[in-house]
Structure formats: C-alpha cells, structure tokens
Design a protein around this motif. Sequence first.
Motif, PDB file in Angstrom:
ATOM      1  N   UNK A 146       0.863  -1.224  -0.014  1.00 53.85           N
ATOM      2  CA  UNK A 146       0.054   0.065   0.009  1.00 53.85           C
ATOM      3  C   UNK A 146       0.839   1.383   0.038  1.00 53.85           C
ATOM      4  N   UNK A 147       0.619   1.966  -0.924  1.00 57.30           N
ATOM      5  CA  UNK A 147       1.484   3.220  -1.096  1.00 57.30           C
ATOM      6  C   UNK A 147       0.798   4.443  -0.286  1.00 57.30           C
ATOM      7  N   UNK A 148       1.594   5.134   0.432  1.00 59.21           N
ATOM      8  CA  UNK A 148       0.921   6.375   1.027  1.00 59.21           C
ATOM      9  C   UNK A 148       2.087   7.634   0.720  1.00 59.21           C
ATOM     10  N   UNK A 149       1.440   8.497   0.038  1.00 55.83           N
ATOM     11  CA  UNK A 149       2.058   9.685  -0.593  1.00 55.83           C
ATOM     12  C   UNK A 149       1.412  10.674  -0.587  1.00 55.83           C
ATOM     13  N   UNK A 150       1.934  12.223  -0.717  1.00 53.27           N
ATOM     14  CA  UNK A 150       0.972  13.306  -1.115  1.00 53.27           C
ATOM     15  C   UNK A 150       0.420  13.131  -2.332  1.00 53.27           C
ATOM     16  N   UNK A 151      -0.811  13.760  -2.441  1.00 52.13           N
ATOM     17  CA  UNK A 151      -1.742  13.468  -3.834  1.00 52.13           C
ATOM     18  C   UNK A 151      -0.851  14.291  -4.824  1.00 52.13           C
ATOM     19  N   UNK A 209       9.413  11.332   0.613  1.00 51.03           N
ATOM     20  CA  UNK A 209       7.991  11.824   0.654  1.00 51.03           C
ATOM     21  C   UNK A 209       6.947  10.535   0.418  1.00 51.03           C
ATOM     22  N   UNK A 210       7.413   9.261   0.316  1.00 48.09           N
ATOM     23  CA  UNK A 210       6.455   8.535   0.234  1.00 48.09           C
ATOM     24  C   UNK A 210       6.719   7.228   1.125  1.00 48.09           C
ATOM     25  N   UNK A 211       5.772   6.579   1.716  1.00 45.79           N
ATOM     26  CA  UNK A 211       5.758   5.603   2.628  1.00 45.79           C
ATOM     27  C   UNK A 211       5.270   4.215   1.968  1.00 45.79           C
ATOM     28  N   UNK A 249      -2.898   3.741  -1.896  1.00 45.10           N
ATOM     29  CA  UNK A 249      -3.485   2.840  -2.982  1.00 45.10           C
ATOM     30  C   UNK A 249      -2.716   1.614  -3.002  1.00 45.10           C
ATOM     31  N   UNK A 250      -3.391   0.423  -3.267  1.00 41.28           N
ATOM     32  CA  UNK A 250      -2.763  -0.843  -3.217  1.00 41.28           C
ATOM     33  C   UNK A 250      -2.533  -1.255  -4.412  1.00 41.28           C
ATOM     34  N   UNK A 251      -1.317  -2.170  -4.497  1.00 42.01           N
ATOM     35  CA  UNK A 251      -0.734  -2.952  -5.770  1.00 42.01           C
ATOM     36  C   UNK A 251      -0.027  -3.930  -5.128  1.00 42.01           C
ATOM     37  N   UNK A 293       0.648   1.081  -9.399  1.00 42.51           N
ATOM     38  CA  UNK A 293       2.128   0.284  -9.632  1.00 42.51           C
ATOM     39  C   UNK A 293       3.164   1.142 -10.285  1.00 42.51           C
ATOM     40  N   UNK A 294       2.710   2.231 -11.031  1.00 44.22           N
ATOM     41  CA  UNK A 294       3.610   2.872 -11.822  1.00 44.22           C
ATOM     42  C   UNK A 294       4.278   3.991 -10.681  1.00 44.22           C
ATOM     43  N   UNK A 295       3.161   4.496  -9.955  1.00 45.09           N
ATOM     44  CA  UNK A 295       3.657   5.376  -9.005  1.00 45.09           C
ATOM     45  C   UNK A 295       4.781   4.746  -7.817  1.00 45.09           C
TER      46      UNK A 295
END
Length: 772
Positions: A80-85, A136-138, A175-177, A427-429
């Motif tokens: 699960x990707x957690x990041x600013x929009x 910036x992303x977790x 978001x999940x991938x 998945x790309x992000x």
Amino acid sequence: MAESGTHRKGQGAIVERIAGWSVRHRALAVGGWLALVAVAVLAGSLMTGPAAHTDDPGESGVVKRVVNAQRNYEPILENVLIQPLDGGGGKFLDDPALVAAADDLVAELAKTPGAVTGLRSPKDPGTERQVSADGRSGLVTFFVAGPNDRMDAHFDTVAEAVRTVADRHRDVRVAQAGDVSLSRAVDDAVKEDLASAETTSLPLTLIILLVVFGALVAASIPLLLAATTVAGTFGLVAVLEQWVAVNSAVTSMILLVGVAVSVDYSLFYLRREREERAAGRGVAESLHIASRTSGHVVAVSGLTVIVCVSGLLLTGLDVFRGLTLGTALVVGLAMLASVTVLPALLAALGHRVDKGRLPWLGKRRTTVVESRGWQRLAAAVVRRPKAWGGAAALVLLVMAVPMTDMRLQDAAVVNSLPRSAPTVDTAVRMQEAFPGAPTPARVAVWKEDGGRPDTPEVLSAVDRLRERIAAGDGRLSGPVSTVRVDDVLMVRVPLAGTGTDEASVDALEALREVALPATLGTVDGVGYAVGGRTAFAHDFEEQLGGRTALVIGFVLVLAFGLLLVVFRSLAVPLVSIALNLLSMGAAYGVLTWVFQGGALSSPLGFTPYGGVAAWLPLFMFVILFGLSMDYHIFILSRIRERRLAGASTRDAVVGGIAASAGVVTSAAVIMTAVFTVFITLSAIENKMMGVGMAVAILIDATLVRGVLLPAAVALLGERAWTLPGWLGWVPGGGGERRRPVAAAAAAPADAYGTLATETAGRAPADRSADPR
C-alpha cells in the motif's frame, strides 16, 4: 472422367469425395457439424477440476515446481503506497497526514484477525527501506495469510480495509498494488479486451462480407461458419486444458485466427462456385469444380498453417503448447467446415445463395467479373518483370531496415496496460518511489534434506543479504520480505528498473551471480533459485533465443516439402518462401519503428517502453507464414490452371492474377480488419500483434501478390513448372499434363449424384467471366 492431374491422384480427389458425400447427404453434413459444435461447447462448460499449469523455463521454473510441491499456497504479498496527492510535501515521518494514514491502515488491518501476516510499516524500527529515497512516500507491506481455502476471502477483506482507509484520508494517496491486485487488473483487462474483440470483429466482418458479396445470404455463410468454428474450438480447448496449459493469449488467438481462416476458406469456395455459375454451369457442376480447385487449396493451406504453428513446440516452452493446440484446432475445424458443411449449404441453397441483394451494390457484386485494375498491373509487371520486381523488393527492404535494431523485451505490467486502470497507475507510482516493489524477485530457499528452511543459519544469511542490499550499488533495493511456505522460505527482493528492462535484468544477474552466492550460498545443505516476473521474462527470452533458429528451419523445410509435393516444382516453393521472408522482414521493420521507436504512439494509444514483446516475432513468423500461403497457393493454382489449359506462362500469370484478385483482396481486407480490431484493445501486446499481422497481410496482398509474385513467375517462365530429373521421385505429379478446359471442369455423376441433372438444358452464359 479419367482421373488426370495432381488433384485427381492426391489430396484434391479426397476433398472432392468428401464434398460429394456432403452434397448427397446435406442434412447429415450440416446436422453433424452443428452437433459436433454443440457437444464441444457443452463438454467445455461441464468440464470441472483444476486446469494444467505451465512449467516455466530456467530457474523461474525451479521456483514454480518447488512452491507447487508444497501443501499450502504461497502467501500473497501486497503493498500500500502512501504519499501526498500532489507529489510534493516534506518528509514522510514529518507529515502528520501521511503518518496518520499509515497508523490508521495498520489499525484497520489489525481488525482483520488471521487475514494478514508479516505487516511492516514505515514507522516500525528497522524499516528505513519502507520510506522512499526522496523521503516523501511510505510503503506498508504485508502478506495475505492462508489457509488455502481462505486466501481469496482474506484478500477481499484486506482490499476493503484499504479502501476504507483511503476514503477516510482523501487528502493523501492510499493505493494498493501487489501480487493479486495486479493479476486481477491484468485478468480484467484481458476479459474486457476479449469481449471487445468479439463484439467488434464479427459485425465488422459481416459488413465487409456484405460489400464483397452484395447479398445477405452469401455474406452470412462465412460468418456462420466462423462463429461455429470458434465456439467449437473454445469448447474443445476447455476440455483439453485439463492436460495442456492454456493462457489468455490462446483465447485471443483462437478468435483472431478462427475468424480469419474461416472467412478466407469460405471466400475461396463461395467465389469459385459463384464464378462457375456465372459461366453458365449448374449448381452441381460448379460445386464439383469448386471442391476440386478451391477445396484443394483450402486443404493445403490449412495443413500449411498447422505445420507452421507446430514448429512452436520445438521451443520447449510450455506456454506455446496451448497456443499450438488452440491454433491447430481452430484451423482444423475451419478446414473441416469448409469441405463438408459449406458444399452442403451451397447445394441446399442453390441460386438462393444470392438472395437478399443490397440496393445499388447487389447486382454488381453478384455478377462475377475479373479485376481489370489488377489485370492491367499484372500485364505491366510481366512486360517488365525486372524493373517492377526490383522496385517492389527495394521498397520492402527499406521497410525492413528498422528490424536490424529490434530489441526483444516483454512489457512489464506497468508498461503493458494503460494508466487509466487504478491498480496500474498505483504500480507505476510505486515503481517510481520504490523501484521493484510492485513485482519483486522471488527467491525460494529450501533445505536439501527436506527439513525446515528457516534455520538460524538461513535467517542470518537473509539478514546479510539485507545489509548487502542496503550498502549496494542500487541494483537491488527496497524492503526485503520473508515468509515460510511449509518447507520453503520465500524471500522477496525488489529489483531496479521497470521489471523487464535492461536495468532489471542487470539487477537480476547481480542477485543470482553475486548477492545470493555470497550469502545463502555460504550455508551448507541449502538450495535456492530465483523466480518472479523479471526472472521468468529473462529465462523465457534465453530459451526462446536458443531455439529460434531451429523453429524457423523446421517451418521452412516442411513448408518447402509441402509446396514441392503440391506443385511438383522446385522454383515455386523457393520463390514462395523467399517472398514470405521478404514481407515478414518488412512487417518486423514497421513493428519496430512503431512500438520500439514510439512512432504513432499517440494515435494508437500506447506508451513505448523501448522494446518489442519477445515472443511476438517468432509467433508472427509461424502464424503469418502459414496464413500468407493461402494467397500464394490460391493464386498459383489459378495461374497453373490456365497454363494447363494451354496458355503461355505470362498469359496465365495475367489471367490468374485477374481471376483471383476479388477473392484475395476481399480475404485480405477481412483479415486485416480482424487484426486491426486488436490495435484498439488496451494491452500493448495486443496492439503489437494487431499492427504486425495487419501490416504483413497488407504487404502480402498488395506488393507481394500484385507485383513480386507475377514478376518472379514471369522471369522463371516454364522453369516455374518443371521439376529437375533428380527430384522425379517426389509424389503428387503422376499424370499431370496440359488438358482442355472442358475436360478439367467436367463433373462426374457418381460424385454428385442426381444433382448433375440440374445442369441439363441450361444455356451457357457469357464465358468471359470464366477464370479458367
């Protein structure tokens, strides 16, 4: 009538006898075909039990076999990707909104007891790799737990938990991938693509057939045969996939090839029967001539396609076994329908086959005439064959130039599907923030004595692997996860790159040849192998590359032998093979220019990734080599008819090209239209296949058929139809000799029974339309 000529002594006589039986037993022939299709569809729908699985090549195959031998399934790894929009913001751990979303997700997953194992969050100690390099992303990672019969339910529970958290934190991206989410995205795209192809290709084919025949009844017959052939093949494949693994590409290919060859074969038969009726012959006599000529071409063409596609078996790749099976079945059924059901239907309909004429178009289309445009072109070519043939060959060689830089590379999931799919966009992000995280390498570790794999020595080696990755050169990166599956320890290692590009292959080699030997390789009594998407693509390409020359050689030798027997000529098979290779090279050049170079990426709706799918060129070769032989055999047969009737070689070429133009052009337009449908689908592999095959068919039906083939035959002259004395042992020729047209066309009463009386008392029509 005395049995003279190649057709009478060989395959043509068999086709005539089968067609004759079908004409005499029309109800039985049509009813038997429908029963066969119904039984196949019913058997396929009732078939239960697990389908066969493919055995992957190389080390990736070892991993698959080791994991499949365990009692339990490998747990599903999800991220699960957690990041600013907006992609901005500060450091992850300093941003209250991002930390709150991560904490909420961990808490929500904790409410699903037994569904999740191995949960790792960016806030956990020792999880620095869970935060992206830019900070910036977790990434929250976890395995969806078993047991086997609960995995799907657990995944659905976890996916719902992620959606709930995402709804509560709309100010950040949650978001999940992962393993299953990406697989489901691919499966959904394949199903949508197949449904789109089905709903588009058949109506489009009917429209073109209406234009070709100008009558609703005549246009409906090829479509009916195509639909029943494809349906019957789907049913048979559903039964046989209990023993032979079948993937999504097989269903697409059955539809693609099934519609193309069914319509092609029907066109050959229908147009020839219509031509003979236009020449004043009755239904029975016309059917007899059609079965002896076009029916023979259908049989030879179908066998050629089956022989060519069977060459894929020599690759030793399981994935091609199902593809070969599906293609051979659909072509075989199309042949069977064309030489049995089609004559029976035409005999039953008689002149009513031209019912339902279209206004303005119907009268012109139901009157068979030779193509004056192609006739003039052929006449110009045979007058100056060197100039015309040289110019056409030069054009194709120029088109083939980009092929010299073709790079074979399968598309990763992030390259294959458009980013409009939410999971693919995630998945790309994720790939950008955490290279390799969406599709990591899977390292299977086991004790050679069959004991537990998670010994202190093995776990210590895995820790050393983590340390080595953290201090490495960046080819191996991201969080390393471990999970035990019975007697196997699975270690997930993210690789640099997109998953199949050069950076990913370089990282895979670093893992296999350096990192693992220095860590797990130092532990006695332990075996290991590396699998995953990158490993499979690499191992697949390695084995395919090593067998490509063998497959091509097999196809060329068998095609040469088949054409040698059919035409009893040394020059005809050599010329046909050379022209096929030339048109194939031009198609490869266009494919490379469009997809590897990125030309036309905007109008075709894809993002280039710098390569061409590794399996596609060889697959195109075997399929198109067989399909394009339809045109060559059909045209050369019409040319040879005229030569045997007493025409000079050059006159026979002009007449044969003019007489076959309508059928070949119509067949090529339909086949190209069906292939073009695949360009509109979402997966880039389908777009590649559609462009490559459509371009090859267009080249074959225009430059090759209209210029190169007549130029080659004109240059050869009588040598095109002779066989050297040292090849006199080749079967199939027997008593071939020049004979009057009337003798060649006569219909024996014993083959077609009382239908022969239909020709009595009919005044012959204008013979100018008679192609012979």
